[in-house]
Scaffold this motif. Structure first.
Motif, short mmCIF file in Angstrom:
data_model
loop_
_atom_site.label_atom_id
_atom_site.label_comp_id
_atom_site.label_asym_id
_atom_site.label_seq_id
_atom_site.Cartn_x
_atom_site.Cartn_y
_atom_site.Cartn_z
N ASP A 122 39.85 -4.27 12.48
CA ASP A 122 40.85 -3.24 12.75
C ASP A 122 40.57 -2.62 14.12
O ASP A 122 39.64 -1.82 14.26
N THR A 124 42.17 -0.45 15.66
CA THR A 124 42.78 0.88 15.82
C THR A 124 41.88 2.00 15.31
O THR A 124 42.24 3.17 15.41
N ASN A 160 50.56 -3.93 20.80
CA ASN A 160 51.06 -2.57 20.68
C ASN A 160 52.59 -2.54 20.69
O ASN A 160 53.22 -1.84 19.88
N GLY A 163 54.16 -3.72 17.53
CA GLY A 163 53.90 -2.90 16.35
C GLY A 163 53.09 -3.64 15.30
O GLY A 163 53.25 -3.42 14.10
N THR A 164 52.20 -4.50 15.78
CA THR A 164 51.37 -5.28 14.86
C THR A 164 50.53 -4.39 13.97
O THR A 164 50.31 -4.69 12.79
N TYR A 165 50.06 -3.30 14.53
CA TYR A 165 49.27 -2.34 13.77
C TYR A 165 50.02 -1.01 13.69
O TYR A 165 50.80 -0.67 14.58
N LYS A 166 49.77 -0.27 12.63
CA LYS A 166 50.43 1.02 12.44
C LYS A 166 50.05 2.00 13.54
O LYS A 166 50.89 2.78 14.02
N ASN A 167 48.78 1.95 13.96
CA ASN A 167 48.28 2.86 14.99
C ASN A 167 47.99 2.11 16.29
O ASN A 167 47.91 0.88 16.30
#
Length: 224
Positions: A122, A124, A160, A163-167
């Motif tokens: 992760d 993020t 980014n 939007g691959t990750y929420k944050n």
């Protein structure tokens, strides 16, 4: 020694503690005669250096990939010379647990290594990966030239924007300076310590998921 009768209980317990706390006195007493680190000839091969949490997991991912010739667990990102696991895991240095990945560019590219890196942790969470927390577990890509730096920064931008990750990704992108190999008993730790509670409860599920998701990129011996 951990008896089989209490392993289920410890497996649950170790889900909530850090990689650094999962090593007991018995494993600290391993000697060179107990553990043989198998390293292929890496002369002339390029290498990438990545930090993405506990190096036991990160090493296991990369060593399964076709084209990867050797993976060394160690420490990088700090200024201290010859750091020890005890120092790094306690947060007493600026180093992060990292891996040095030697690869054959005719079989796998640096871009692919970067993609696998971001897909297997992760990026993020600042200074944390699951139960492992502290600056020694921060996410870093160590670049060795301007081309690698641009490739990594462009890929982070892509992730980014998609939007691959929420944050937002907080991975550090910094120049490689020096890599210090970890103590011998850390090398290939996942394979040689299958009964370690941390390996069983934290690392094994992650590695199994990786094998399922990257089946087409695995070395033949890891295809089930």
């Amino acid at each position: 020694m951990v008896t089989k009768s209490i392993l289920p209980f410890l497996s649950i317990l170790f889900c909530f503690i850090a990689c650094s706390e999962a090593t007991n006195a018995d494993r600290f007493q391993l000697t060179a005669s107990d553990v043989q680190v198998q390293q292929e000839d890496t002369a002339g091969l390029p290498s990438g250096v990545f930090a993405g949490g506990c190096f036991w997991c990160t090493e296991a991912y990369f060593e399964r990939l076709q084209g990867v010739k050797a993976v060394i667990s160690g420490y990088s990102g700090g200024s201290q010379k010859e750091p020890t696991y005890k120092q790094v895991s306690a947060g007493k240095t600026d180093h992060a647990e990292a891996v040095q990945v030697y690869y054959d560019p005719q079989q796998i590219t640096y871009q692919e290594l970067v993609e696998v890196f971001f897909a297997t942790h992760d990026p993020t969470t600042l200074n944390r990966q699951g139960p492992d927390y502290g600056k020694q577990y921060r996410s870093i890509v160590f670049y060795k030239n301007a081309k690698e730096k641009k490739l990594v920064e462009d890929y982070i931008g892509h992730l980014n924007e998609a939007g691959t990750y929420k944050n937002k990704i907080v991975t550090y992108v910094q120049p490689f300076k020096e890599f210090w190999p970890a103590e011998e008993y850390h090398q290939d730790y996942y394979r040689r310590n299958p009964q370690d509670p941390y390996v069983m409860s934290v690392a094994k599920p992650k590695v199994r998921k990786f094998e399922d998701n990257y089946r087409d990129k695995l070395k033949p011996e890891y295809i089930k």
